[in-house]
Structure formats: structure tokens, C-alpha cells
Write an enzyme that holds these catalytic residues in place. Structure first.
Site, PDB file in Angstrom:
ATOM      1  CB  CYS A   2      14.533  21.103  55.256  1.00 32.75           C
ATOM      2  SG  CYS A   2      15.590  21.359  53.847  1.00 32.75           S
ATOM      3  NE  ARG A  27      10.584  17.422  57.686  1.00 32.50           N
ATOM      4  CZ  ARG A  27       9.350  17.199  57.254  1.00 32.50           C
ATOM      5  NH1 ARG A  27       8.642  16.231  57.779  1.00 32.50           N
ATOM      6  NH2 ARG A  27       8.819  17.936  56.311  1.00 32.50           N
ATOM      7  CD1 TRP A  73      17.960  15.309  51.146  1.00 28.91           C
ATOM      8  CD2 TRP A  73      16.907  16.701  49.739  1.00 28.91           C
ATOM      9  NE1 TRP A  73      17.973  14.743  49.896  1.00 28.91           N
ATOM     10  CE2 TRP A  73      17.332  15.572  49.012  1.00 28.91           C
ATOM     11  CE3 TRP A  73      16.222  17.708  49.075  1.00 28.91           C
ATOM     12  CZ2 TRP A  73      17.100  15.415  47.657  1.00 28.91           C
ATOM     13  CZ3 TRP A  73      15.990  17.564  47.708  1.00 28.91           C
ATOM     14  CH2 TRP A  73      16.428  16.425  47.016  1.00 28.91           C
ATOM     15  CG  ASN A  99      10.737  21.900  54.583  1.00 27.95           C
ATOM     16  OD1 ASN A  99      11.269  21.524  53.545  1.00 27.95           O
ATOM     17  ND2 ASN A  99       9.724  21.270  55.139  1.00 27.95           N
ATOM     18  N   GLY A 100      11.519  24.175  51.936  1.00 26.62           N
ATOM     19  CA  GLY A 100      10.708  24.443  50.742  1.00 26.62           C
ATOM     20  C   GLY A 100      11.592  24.986  49.640  1.00 26.62           C
ATOM     21  CD  GLU A 483      10.511  -1.669  47.910  1.00 23.82           C
ATOM     22  OE1 GLU A 483      10.309  -0.786  47.064  1.00 23.82           O
ATOM     23  OE2 GLU A 483      10.899  -1.398  49.068  1.00 23.82           O
ATOM     24  CE  LYS A 487      13.846  -0.344  50.284  1.00 19.70           C
ATOM     25  NZ  LYS A 487      12.554   0.260  50.511  1.00 19.70           N
ATOM     26  CD  GLU A 490      15.772   3.726  49.710  1.00 19.69           C
ATOM     27  OE1 GLU A 490      15.243   2.608  49.652  1.00 19.69           O
ATOM     28  OE2 GLU A 490      15.166   4.736  50.087  1.00 19.69           O
ATOM     29  CG  HIS A 506      11.696  -8.196  24.896  1.00 22.02           C
ATOM     30  ND1 HIS A 506      11.270  -8.240  23.586  1.00 22.02           N
ATOM     31  CD2 HIS A 506      11.028  -9.180  25.548  1.00 22.02           C
ATOM     32  CE1 HIS A 506      10.358  -9.204  23.457  1.00 22.02           C
ATOM     33  NE2 HIS A 506      10.201  -9.784  24.636  1.00 22.02           N
ATOM     34  CE  LYS A 605      10.819   6.495  56.650  1.00 23.18           C
ATOM     35  NZ  LYS A 605      10.939   5.264  55.855  1.00 23.18           N
TER      36      LYS A 605
HETATM   37  O1  M6R Z   1       6.435   8.644  52.637  1.00 18.84           O
HETATM   38  P1  M6R Z   1       6.140   8.016  51.323  1.00 18.84           P
HETATM   39  O2  M6R Z   1       5.721   6.583  51.431  1.00 18.84           O
HETATM   40  O3  M6R Z   1       5.141   8.788  50.512  1.00 18.84           O
HETATM   41  O4  M6R Z   1       7.493   8.042  50.535  1.00 18.84           O
HETATM   42  C1  M6R Z   1       7.577   7.670  49.199  1.00 18.84           C
HETATM   43  C2  M6R Z   1       9.018   7.438  48.797  1.00 18.84           C
HETATM   44  O5  M6R Z   1       9.744   8.622  48.933  1.00 18.84           O
HETATM   45  C3  M6R Z   1       9.673   6.356  49.643  1.00 18.84           C
HETATM   46  O6  M6R Z   1       8.983   5.148  49.542  1.00 18.84           O
HETATM   47  C4  M6R Z   1      11.127   6.140  49.206  1.00 18.84           C
HETATM   48  O7  M6R Z   1      11.145   5.620  47.914  1.00 18.84           O
HETATM   49  C5  M6R Z   1      11.806   5.210  50.212  1.00 18.84           C
HETATM   50  N1  M6R Z   1      13.041   5.802  50.624  1.00 18.84           N
HETATM   51  C6  M6R Z   1      12.085   3.869  49.669  1.00 18.84           C
HETATM   52  O8  M6R Z   1      12.717   3.044  50.589  1.00 18.84           O
END
Ligand code: M6R
Length: 610
Positions: A2, A27, A73, A99-100, A483, A487, A490, A506, A605
Site C-alpha cells: 500500500c 506498492r 494491496w 498501510n499495514g 529465477e 519471472k 510472475e 527424482h 513491488k
Molecule cells: O525489494 P526486495 O528485493 O526485498 O523484494 C523481494 C521480493 O519481493 C522480490 O524480489 C519479488 O520476488 C519480485 N517481484 C520478483 O520479481
């Protein structure tokens, strides 16, 4: 998560609040809202969905000179107009953006309802508005906010606006970031100072327990006892001109293509490398050679992409410094009652520097006397402040929710740490110099890897409708496989899994079919032949295979449907180069499927709640 923005001053508040919300949308973008304060009334506009939806219902202009805004969010309560913030008290005298997460909201709500207060949302946050409004019956605004906050437990960053005091905005922080911006006869409040940095660079970062009382020409900070706190304003670093997409259709692609520059900056444009000594110079580490020699173990903590970068960092530390090293999921470490050793160096890795789980892990480690440093992109972020020392990543602002350039720059910063520690211990001068040369060459090699885009786009056209996609790698390429999968899922919502090549037989082999492509990551080195065998095993089961490799070996043509070759490098740096086609693939699939590449559903983000 948020984002909160507040403004009070001589200018019209609406466009300033809206601009702030655009900058804070990373956010959260489940819903957004604005409350405008004019003499005697608060006008609230809020709408489910992205900011465009709110913009469609906002008035063309408003004379209000103060107000607050929120981008959500969702945690408590579904995504809907009525659950969007700001929330009004039932008499319309107070508006609150939060926010929280509150812990005791249900019991407070019950209590207020028994007094006849009517709630209009399902959120935990609305209780703050109702509590402040009840306290306002007998108290002045600041005292009313303090009295309300004393009743609640949980995390919050809040902005409060008042119908009867239109020029007054009150903010408060406990666990969720909030900064005030002090302009010329005006003041801002925001979850992230980038939301007001184009108007003023004078900022005060609130600490937990702070109450900020803002009027156009004055500001003060009090504690929960109502006492004044002394706080100095600081000057934010000059903004970089990276706020628009330029020639690119989305930030994800722009930031993917910015990796040569991001990595060059992480290397201090050469200034962090000491060629003749074959080592790295890291001013922010704040550790003497003796301190470095005393390190017996390095433990990285991080989440998401940063965790994958940290897993690679740990392997580089072991390779170059010969110190035991591992990377831990910050959320798991925190709740596992970790054994903290005084000879261990804990390295928190984060793009934003605001990730709640990473912050909580660092606090737990610090509380047990552990030494922590940060590898952080967010300058002045909560994590950077908490650690006090470390390595700034300098990747530049990353707008796309999915991390790209921060990932490669984090790996490079971990490598710099490994080099500095390694050279003070077991890494020879010759090996150190070779590493320096390889790091210097990395930006140019990333540039070459980016040239694979059109071939990757073709692959995405072929496989975007796959039900699943597999990524496999060994050694440092195992986290790169994780990763690659993260990606893809996501931003395209295609199911994807990353696993170690050794794990294939396995279980994951059962997933292989002609409809499921497998990306196999190979690097010149010890594991090359074993990953090649994995590819044959997949092909024998009619699974299509794409090899991503830094060694153009003739055997690959027989074992793969497609071979994507990136420039040769040290094996431990191959993840940086081989991730480039994987990022491009995720983006191309997402775009084939018509996804919102920069703002994938359900995500934000910065994950600022645990
Ligand atoms: O801001 P941060 O690097 O601490 O964030 C960690 C994760 O939330 C962040 O890497 C998230 O997994 C990304 N959306 C991946 O692309």
C-alpha cells in the site's frame, strides 16, 4: 504494501496527490482513493482496480489545498470500491489511509459497533478512522490520533485528514515506512519519498512511534506520549532521470535493457575494482581487514528474486573466499529462532530495502547480537538505515514489479563482497585480477546477450500457450533456474518450476511432455556434461528443450531443439548472462498472452507486510 500520500499547502492538492499515487502504484494496485479536505467537509473518491479507474471518477478540478491518497494491496477485505482507502469515520469528520495490518481490529470493531458506529467496509483499517473520530468528540486532532493509536496493535503507516481542520494532515508510523517532505510553505507525507521528490528534496524519515503533525508552514514530530521529538530534515539524493519508459513498451523491457548500465554502476563504474591488487574497494562496508579476517561464515537473508541472487552470492563466497556460506529465506529464518553467531556476517539483500520479512529477520539477528550489512538498492530505505553499512546496489529505480536489473546488480555486489573477503584470505593475486577483468567485461557481455531478443520472441510465439515450463540448472545455475521460473510465472501466469538438474529423475521428469518446454542452463565447467545428460533424458521423453549456455558445444545441437548462446564468462557469473534470455522469454510470453507486464495481478513491488 500500500502507498500513502498526503499534501497540505497553497497549491491545488488533487493533481499533486494523483501524481504521488502514480509514483506509489508499485506498492499495490488493487484499488486507489483520494480524500480532499475543504472547510467543513471531506470529499472521498475511491475505486477498485488500477489508477485509471479512480481517475475516471475524479472531478476535473478541485479547489482543495490539502488531502490524502492511497493505493491498496488488499489484506483484510476483498478488492472492492468500499474497501478502498481512504476510510471515512461514520460522521464524515475524519479520513484515514492505512498501510499495514492491525492485530486487534476485530475486538475494537465490535466495541465501536456496540456503541452504534456503522462500518462501511470489511477492512481492519476502518477502525482507525472510527476510533479517531470517536476521540475527536473530546480531544484535539493530535491527541485524538494518539489516543486512537494507543488502542491498536499491529503495523501501520497512516495519514489522517480532518473535515474541520482542512490544512492539517497527521501521519504516524509503526512498522510501515513514512516520510515527510518539507517544501516552501507546503508539506508532503508519503510511504516513499520518491512520491514527493520532484517537489522537495528536504525529507524527514519517521521512526516507529512517531506522530507527524503537518500544516502548510509548519511541521512537528511527537511521540505517543504527546512529547515533541527532535528530528533533523535530510536532503534526498538528486533524482535520476529514469522515470519513463523511453522507447520501450513497458518498464520490464526497459529495465531488462538497462542491465549493462546497472551492472556498470554496481561496479562503481570501475571505481569499486582495484585492478593492481585484484580486489574490490567497498567504502560502505565499514569493516577493517582484521574484521574481515575474523568472519567465519556468511549468511545471506532475502526474499524472492533477491533470495535467488543471494543463493548465487553464497556460492560465490564459498568459491572465492572459502568461507562457509548459505542463503536463507528471511521469513523462515525469522520464525526459526535462529542461532546467531558473533563470527558470522549476515548480509540482507533487497531491492527496495522495505521488504517486511527481510527487515524482521535483520531485527531478529541484531537483537541476538549478530553483525548485519545490507546489499540494498533503495537508498535511504529502512533496511539501509537498519543495517547502517553495506553495499548500495546502484541499479537505479526499478519500476516494474518483477525484478530484472536489480537481480544482476545484486549478484555483482555479492561478487564484490566475495572478492574483497576472498582476497583478504585465500584468493591469490592472479585469481583476484582475473575476477576483476571478468567483472569489468560483464556489462559488454550483457549487451551481447540482449541481442538474443528476436530469437527468444520466436520461442515465446511457439510456446506461450504451454501449460507449464520447466527450468533446470546445476550449481550457480540452479538459483538461476529458480529465477527463470519465478519471472515467467510472475508476469505471464504460466505455471513454471525451476529445479536442480540432479533432482530431475527424482520426480520432475514426470512433468515432461511434448507440450512442456524445458530450459536447460549450462555453463562451461564441471557440471556441463551432467546437464547435457539431463537434456537427453528430457528429449527421450519427447520434451522440447532450449539450451541456454555460455559454451557453444557441438553436442548441444543434438540434445536441444534450440540453443541460445551467451558470451563466455567465469562459471559463477554465468547466471547474470544466462538470465537475460530467460527474462526476455518471460516478457515475450506475457506480452503474447496480453498480460500487464509491469503490474502483474495480485502482486506489488514492495512486500511491506509479513
Ligand atoms: O525489494 P526486495 O528485493 O526485498 O523484494 C523481494 C521480493 O519481493 C522480490 O524480489 C519479488 O520476488 C519480485 N517481484 C520478483 O520479481
Amino acid at each position: 504494501m500500500c502507498g500513502i500520500i498526503g499534501y497540505t499547502g497553497p497549491r491545488k492538492a488533487l493533481p499533486l496527490l494523483l501524481q504521488g499515487l502514480h509514483l506509489l502504484e508499485y506498492r499495490g494496485y488493487d484499488s486507489a482513493g483520494i480524500a480532499l479536505a475543504t472547510e467543513g467537509s471531506l470529499r472521498v473518491f475511491k475505486k477498485e482496480g488500477k489508477l485509471e479507474n479512480l481517475e475516471a471518477v475524479l472531478p476535473a478540478s478541485s479547489a482543495a489545498k490539502s488531502g490524502i491518497g492511497h493505493t491498496r494491496w488488499a489484506t483484510h477485505g476483498v478488492v472492492s470500491d468500499k474497501n478502498a482507502h481512504p476510510h471515512l469515520g461514520s460522521k464524515g469528520r475524519v479520513a484515514v489511509a492505512h498501510n499495514g495490518i492491525l492485530d486487534n481490529w476485530a475486538e475494537i470493531r465490535k466495541e465501536l459497533e456496540s456503541e452504534g458506529v456503522e462500518f462501511t467496509s470489511e477492512t481492519d483499517s476502518e477502525v482507525i478512522a472510527q476510533l479517531v473520530e470517536r476521540e475527536l468528540e473530546t480531544r484535539k486532532p493530535t491527541e485524538a490520533v494518539i489516543a486512537a493509536l494507543k488502542r491498536i496493535s499491529g503495523t501501520y503507516g497512516i495519514a489522517v485528514a480532518f473535515a474541520d481542520k482542512p490544512g492539517l494532515i497527521i501521519g504516524a508510523r509503526n512498522g510501515s515506512p513514512l516520510a515527510i517532505g518539507i517544501g516552501d510553505g507546503e508539506a508532503f507525507l508519503a510511504s516513499d519519498p520518491s512520491a514527493f521528490a520532484s517537489h522537495t528534496r528536504k525529507a524527514v524519515f519517521l521512526q516507529d512511534g512517531d506522530i507527524a503533525v503537518l500544516q502548510a508552514k509548519s511541521w512537528e514530530i511527537r511521540n505517543l506520549r504527546g512529547e515533541l521529538s527532535d528530528r533533523e530534515a535530510e536532503t534526498l539524493p538528486a533524482r535520476t532521470a529514469e522515470g519513463d519508459k523511453g522507447i520501450h513498451p513497458d518498464f520490464f523491457l526497459k529495465e531488462t535493457f538497462e542491465q549493462p548500465q546497472a551492472v556498470a554502476r554496481a561496479l562503481g563504474n570501475g571505481g569499486r575494482l582495484v585492478k593492481d591488487l585484484g580486489t574490490a574497494k567497498l567504502g560502505g562496508l565499514d569493516m577493517s581487514p582484521r574484521d574481515i579476517q575474523g568472519i567465519r561464515e556468511i549468511v545471506f537473508v532475502a526474499m524472492g528474486t533477491a533470495l535467488h541472487a543471494a543463493l548465487i552470492g553464497a556460492r560465490i563466497v564459498e568459491a572465492w573466499a572459502r568461507i562457509p556460506s548459505r542463503a536463507e529465506d528471511a521469513s523462515e529464518l525469522r520464525s526459526a529462532n535462529p542461532i546467531v553467531n558473533k563470527d558470522t556476517l549476515y548480509v540482507a539483500v533487497s531491492q527496495s530495502g522495505e521488504t517486511a520479512d527481510t527487515l524482521a529477520a535483520v531485527r531478529e539477528i541484531q537483537m541476538k547480537g549478530g553483525r548485519t550489512i545490507g546489499i540494498v538498492n533503495g537508498v535511504g530505505s529502512t533496511l539501509a538505515r537498519l543495517c547502517g553499512s553495506g553495499i548500495y546496489v546502484h541499479a537505479g529505480p526499478e519500476h516494474s514489479v518483477a525484478a530484472t536489473k536489480s537481480w544482476s546488480a545484486q549478484i555483482v555486489c555479492s561478487a564484490l563482497l566475495a572478492l574483497a573477503v576472498g582476497r583478504s584470505r585465500y584468493l591469490s593475486l592472479g585469481d583476484g585480477r582475473r575476477v576483476v577483468e571478468e567483472l569489468e567485461a560483464l556489462p559488454g557481455k550483457i549487451e551481447q546477450a540482449l541481442a538474443l531478443k528476436s530469437r527468444v520472441d520466436d520461442l515465446a510465439r511457439r510456446w506461450s500457450r504451454s501449460t507449464s515450463t520447466l527450468f533446470l540448472g546445476r550449481g550457480v545455475l540452479y538459483p538461476a533456474a529458480l529465477e527463470g521460473a519465478l519471472k515467467l510465472k510472475e508476469i505471464s501466469y504460466v505455471h513454471a518450476e525451476g529445479f536442480a538438474g540432479g533432482a530431475l529423475k527424482h520426480g520432475p521428469l514426470a512433468l515432461v511432455s511434448p507440450e512442456v518446454p524445458t530450459f536447460a542452463l549450462l555453463a562451461d565447467g564441471e557440471t556441463f556434461d551432467r546437464t547435457l545428460s539431463n537434456m537427453s533424458e528430457v528429449r527421450a521423453r519427447k520434451g522440447p528443450v532450449v539450451a541456454v549456455t555460455n559454451r557453444d558445444d557441438p553436442r548441444l545441437a543434438d540434445a536441444a531443439d534450440e540453443v541460445l548462446v551467451v558470451p563466455p564468462s567465469l562459471e559463477v557469473l554465468a547466471p547474470v548472462l544466462e538470465s537475460i534470455p530467460l527474462q526476455l522469454y518471460a516478457r515475450a510470453v506475457a506480452s503474447e498472452l496480453g498480460r500487464d507486464v509491469d503490474r502483474p495481478r495480485n502482486l506489488a513491488k514492495s512486500v511491506t507486510t509479513e
